[in-house]
Design a protein around this motif. Sequence first.
Motif, short mmCIF file in Angstrom:
data_model
loop_
_atom_site.label_atom_id
_atom_site.label_comp_id
_atom_site.label_asym_id
_atom_site.label_seq_id
_atom_site.Cartn_x
_atom_site.Cartn_y
_atom_site.Cartn_z
N PRO A 212 0.82 -1.22 0.00
CA PRO A 212 0.00 0.00 0.00
C PRO A 212 0.85 1.26 0.00
CG PRO A 212 0.03 -1.00 2.18
CD PRO A 212 0.72 -1.97 1.28
N LYS A 213 0.23 2.37 -0.41
CA LYS A 213 0.94 3.64 -0.50
C LYS A 213 0.98 4.39 0.82
CE LYS A 213 1.37 2.99 -4.93
NZ LYS A 213 2.68 2.56 -5.47
N SER A 214 0.04 4.12 1.73
CA SER A 214 -0.03 4.89 2.97
C SER A 214 -0.06 3.96 4.18
CB SER A 214 -1.27 5.78 3.00
OG SER A 214 -2.44 5.00 3.17
N SER A 215 0.40 4.49 5.32
CA SER A 215 0.40 3.72 6.56
C SER A 215 -1.03 3.43 7.02
CB SER A 215 1.17 4.46 7.65
OG SER A 215 0.65 5.76 7.85
N GLU A 216 -1.95 4.35 6.75
CA GLU A 216 -3.35 4.15 7.13
C GLU A 216 -3.94 2.94 6.41
OE1 GLU A 216 -7.58 6.39 6.37
OE2 GLU A 216 -5.83 7.65 6.78
N THR A 217 -3.68 2.85 5.09
CA THR A 217 -4.18 1.71 4.31
C THR A 217 -3.55 0.42 4.80
OG1 THR A 217 -4.54 3.10 2.37
CG2 THR A 217 -4.41 0.73 1.99
#
Length: 410
Positions: free
Chosen positions: A351-356
């Motif tokens: 994924p591109k973000s830590s949240e995802t």
Amino acid sequence: MAAAPAPDDWRSLVKPPPKDTRFRTSDVTATKGNEFEDYYLKRELLMGIYEMGFEQPSPIQEAAIPVSLAGRDILARAKNGTGKTGAYLIPILERVDLKQTVASALVLVPTRELALQTAQVCKRLARHIDGLQVMVSTGGTSLKDDIMRFYQPVHVLVATPGRVLDMTRKNVCKLDRCSMLVMDEADKLLSPEFSHVLEQIISNFMPPDRQISLFSATFPITVKGFRDRYLRKPYEINLMDELTLQGITQYYAFVEESKKVHCLNTLFSKLQINQSIIFCNSVNRVELLARKITDLGYSCFYIHARMPQEQRNRVFHDFRSGACRNLVSSDLFTRGIDIQAVNVVINFDFPKSSETYLHRVGRSGRFGHRGLAISLITYEDRFNLYRIEQELDTEISPIPPLVDKALYCV
């Protein structure tokens, strides 16, 4: 011969025996020792709680239930899979007004799949509460059916924001006596995709003295503006000293893009998978990968946002019931989906973000159980891997030649 339990001893018939907590993590076991009876809940609700297998309140339930019962606004952060749904549904079911025929409580969620799951939990908890009616209303379904359903009593409405706004504008869904609003996965609901819809629902259709509760694992900076505008001295709960679930072991496998399918095949042959969810970053890759997994001889479904709603419903239902072992998904499936049989999550695309990343890996290791999260990392992903480790203050280790089954099969 032993005498039958007296009517007042009904708890002995429905309360589950204590489970062995040695193999469950402190995300759900580090409680203050409260019991559900301590909240003076009605007997019918307690019966539903115990019949669902709930023994004691989890930490988020201990923190939120008494505050919510008192009618205060809540801003709660807790990890995925630690009992947030019960933390807001139990107070709703205790306080709902069965004398009125329009909704006393509105639960807003970002996806249809989460709405269906939440409504199902609500119905199971309320199974002994005579006359209580739960309704699901989401986009992608028959508008006519929803309109007809609103002519009947509805006490708890579980819905997606767009459909609720549409129904209220048509004067079909009436929220003027809806005293409780819960926003689950609130970080997603406060994103630009939904925020303007939420503001219209709250400002134009709900009573000024409503109670608002926000639940999520992460909160964006936009929550401050929403809190200042709509919440009244909210009680803040933060059980996020660490972001990732303790029961999830995180690994990465460094591979070339062209070798990912071969690596996935190796993982399937070496791991003891109950059920797995495999995430891709695009819809096209979801369908392509699902075909390749099927060609390898493994049972596999796929799901993404471009599929017809009826097909998505069928895939979700069949996977949840155990009809298939593996599911390839876009990020549609990262929000709040609770399938305890899933013990392995694989990021085929990182994924591109830590949240995802956080929401993806949280699909395993639910409610204190063990789970495994494996990310396939290419040369281009290496800096992103390091950044996500830093942002989540977690460690993603290289996958060993042999993964200990005790890490994810207990």
